[in-house]
Scaffold this motif. Structure first.
Motif, PDB file in Angstrom:
ATOM      1  N   ASP A 154       0.827  -1.291  -0.196  1.00 37.14           N
ATOM      2  CA  ASP A 154      -0.103   0.138   0.031  1.00 37.14           C
ATOM      3  C   ASP A 154       0.883   1.163  -0.070  1.00 37.14           C
ATOM      4  O   ASP A 154       0.331   2.384   0.102  1.00 37.14           O
ATOM      5  N   ALA A 156       2.533   3.127  -2.121  1.00 34.65           N
ATOM      6  CA  ALA A 156       2.472   4.060  -3.286  1.00 34.65           C
ATOM      7  C   ALA A 156       1.065   4.913  -3.001  1.00 34.65           C
ATOM      8  O   ALA A 156       0.997   5.930  -3.265  1.00 34.65           O
ATOM      9  N   LYS A 157       0.036   4.163  -2.614  1.00 32.26           N
ATOM     10  CA  LYS A 157      -1.470   4.706  -2.298  1.00 32.26           C
ATOM     11  C   LYS A 157      -1.281   5.368  -1.344  1.00 32.26           C
ATOM     12  O   LYS A 157      -2.047   6.506  -1.199  1.00 32.26           O
ATOM     13  N   LEU A 159       1.478   7.153  -0.047  1.00 36.77           N
ATOM     14  CA  LEU A 159       2.173   8.388  -0.564  1.00 36.77           C
ATOM     15  C   LEU A 159       1.425   9.353  -1.553  1.00 36.77           C
ATOM     16  O   LEU A 159       1.650  10.340  -1.187  1.00 36.77           O
ATOM     17  N   GLU A 160       0.536   9.036  -2.250  1.00 32.16           N
ATOM     18  CA  GLU A 160      -0.305   9.652  -2.935  1.00 32.16           C
ATOM     19  C   GLU A 160      -1.631  10.216  -2.428  1.00 32.16           C
ATOM     20  O   GLU A 160      -2.119  10.972  -3.046  1.00 32.16           O
ATOM     21  N   SER A 161      -1.799   9.781  -1.104  1.00 30.58           N
ATOM     22  CA  SER A 161      -3.181  10.082  -0.732  1.00 30.58           C
ATOM     23  C   SER A 161      -3.459  11.446  -0.630  1.00 30.58           C
ATOM     24  O   SER A 161      -2.416  12.259  -0.201  1.00 30.58           O
ATOM     25  N   THR A 162      -4.540  11.944  -0.723  1.00 32.56           N
ATOM     26  CA  THR A 162      -4.737  13.547  -0.614  1.00 32.56           C
ATOM     27  C   THR A 162      -5.453  13.495   0.989  1.00 32.56           C
ATOM     28  O   THR A 162      -5.867  14.726   1.455  1.00 32.56           O
ATOM     29  N   THR A 186       0.328  10.263   6.266  1.00 33.22           N
ATOM     30  CA  THR A 186       0.775  10.231   5.065  1.00 33.22           C
ATOM     31  C   THR A 186       1.546  11.440   4.704  1.00 33.22           C
ATOM     32  O   THR A 186       1.649  12.411   5.609  1.00 33.22           O
ATOM     33  N   ARG A 188       0.709  13.925   2.793  1.00 31.02           N
ATOM     34  CA  ARG A 188       0.010  15.030   2.917  1.00 31.02           C
ATOM     35  C   ARG A 188      -0.308  15.409   4.437  1.00 31.02           C
ATOM     36  O   ARG A 188      -0.673  16.684   4.729  1.00 31.02           O
ATOM     37  N   ARG A 191       2.460  17.359   5.963  1.00 33.10           N
ATOM     38  CA  ARG A 191       2.678  18.736   5.418  1.00 33.10           C
ATOM     39  C   ARG A 191       1.806  19.620   6.173  1.00 33.10           C
ATOM     40  O   ARG A 191       1.990  20.926   6.305  1.00 33.10           O
ATOM     41  N   GLN A 219      10.682   6.057  -2.429  1.00 33.98           N
ATOM     42  CA  GLN A 219       9.954   4.540  -2.416  1.00 33.98           C
ATOM     43  C   GLN A 219      10.844   3.599  -1.612  1.00 33.98           C
ATOM     44  O   GLN A 219      10.293   3.146  -0.812  1.00 33.98           O
ATOM     45  N   ASN A 225      10.209  11.273   2.308  1.00 34.33           N
ATOM     46  CA  ASN A 225       8.764  11.838   2.417  1.00 34.33           C
ATOM     47  C   ASN A 225       8.696  12.797   3.190  1.00 34.33           C
ATOM     48  O   ASN A 225       7.747  13.658   3.356  1.00 34.33           O
TER      49      ASN A 225
END
Length: 240
Positions: A154, A156-157, A159-162, A186, A188, A191, A219, A225
Motif C-alpha cells: 500500500d 504508493a497509495k 504516499l499519493e493520498s490526499t 501520509t 499530505r 505537510r 519509495q 517523504n
C-alpha cells in the motif's frame, strides 16, 4: 562540519551525549507547544512510538506546559487495542500522559471498530482539528518513517493520498515485525504539521539516513517523504 550540517534540505543537530539530546528535544517541544498555546489557546502534537522517543516524552511531561490545553494523537499505530502494551498508544500513555495531567489523547485505533472506520475517524478528526504544532518522527533501519514501509503493497497509495491518514498492509516487510496492519500519517498529513522533528540514536541510523539522501529514492527510503515536503524544514536530532 559535514554535508549533514550543511544541508539546505533539513536542519541537523548533533548532540554529544544522550542526556543532552533528551533535554534539548524535550525543551524544543515544550517551546513549540507553549508558542501555539499563547497564539491560539491550544496546541496539538502527533507522537511516534518506540524506545527512542520514550525518555524524551518523560522529560517533556516534567516541563512547564499547560497540559489541559494540549491535544495528543499519534503519527501511526499498529492494528492493536490502545490497551495493548505493544501499541504506540500504550507507550505514549505510560511515558507522557500519566505524567502530563490534563492532556487530551486521541488514539487512532478505536476498540470495536474495523480498520477502515478507524482510518475514516482519524481523517475526520484531523480535518476538523487545528493543524498539529509538532510531529515527532522516528526512522527504522529499513528507512521507513511513520508506518510507511518500503516494499509494502500500500506504500504508493499512501504516499499519493490526499488525506492525512491511510491504512497500510506491510505484510512481508521485516520492519513491521508481527504487526503488518497499520494506520499511518501520509505525506499530505505531514505537510499540515507546523514543525517536524526526527529523533535518531546510534551510528547505524545515521548511516541509513546518509544512504537515503544519496539514493534520493522516496519509495526505497520513505524517510525522504518527511524531508522533501513543503513547509518548515525537518529538524533532525541525533546522538550516538
Amino acid at each position: 562540519m559535514n554535508s549533514l550540517e550543511n544541508s539546505n534540505r533539513f536542519t541537523f543537530v548533533r548532540h554529544g551525549e544522550a542526556d543532552a539530546w533528551i533535554e534539548v528535544v524535550a525543551a524544543e517541544m515544550a517551546q513549540i507547544l507553549n508558542h501555539d498555546i499563547a497564539e491560539t489557546g491550544r496546541a496539538r502534537m502527533l507522537l511516534s512510538g518506540g524506545s527512542t522517543p520514550a525518555p524524551v516524552y518523560q522529560a517533556l511531561a516534567e516541563l512547564d506546559v499547560q497540559w489541559d490545553r494540549v491535544e495528543v494523537s499519534l503519527v501511526d499505530e499498529r492494528w492493536l487495542s490502545p490497551q495493548d502494551s505493544d501499541s504506540n498508544a500504550w507507550l505514549v500513555r505510560e511515558n507522557l500522559l500519566k505524567r502530563a495531567e490534563g492532556a487530551h489523547f486521541d488514539p487512532l485505533v478505536r476498540v470495536g471498530k474495523p480498520l477502515p472506520e478507524c482510518v475514516y475517524a482519524a481523517n475526520l478528526q484531523a480535518q476538523h482539528n487545528q493543524a498539529p504544532s509538532v510531529a515527532v518522527l522516528g526512522m527504522g533501519n529499513d528507512g521507513h518513517t511513520a508506518s510507511l514501509f518500503p516494499g509494502s503493497r500500500d506504500l504508493a497509495k499512501a504516499l499519493e493520498s490526499t488525506l492525512p491518514y491511510a491504512a497500510l498492509d506491510a505484510t512481508g516487510c521485516p520492519g513491521a515485525n508481527q504487526w503488518p496492519l497499520r494506520i499511518t500519517l501520509t505525506p499530505r498529513g505531514l505537510r499540515t504539521c507546523r514543525q517536524r522533528l526526527l529523533l535518531l540514536r546510534g551510528k547505524q541510523k545515521l548511516e541509513v539516513l546518509k544512504q537515503a539522501l544519496e539514493s534520493n529514492n522516496a519509495q526505497l527510503y520513505p524517510i525522504l517523504n518527511a524531508i522533501d515536503i513543503d513547509g518548515p524544514k525537518l529538524r533532525i536530532h541525533w546522538c550516538d
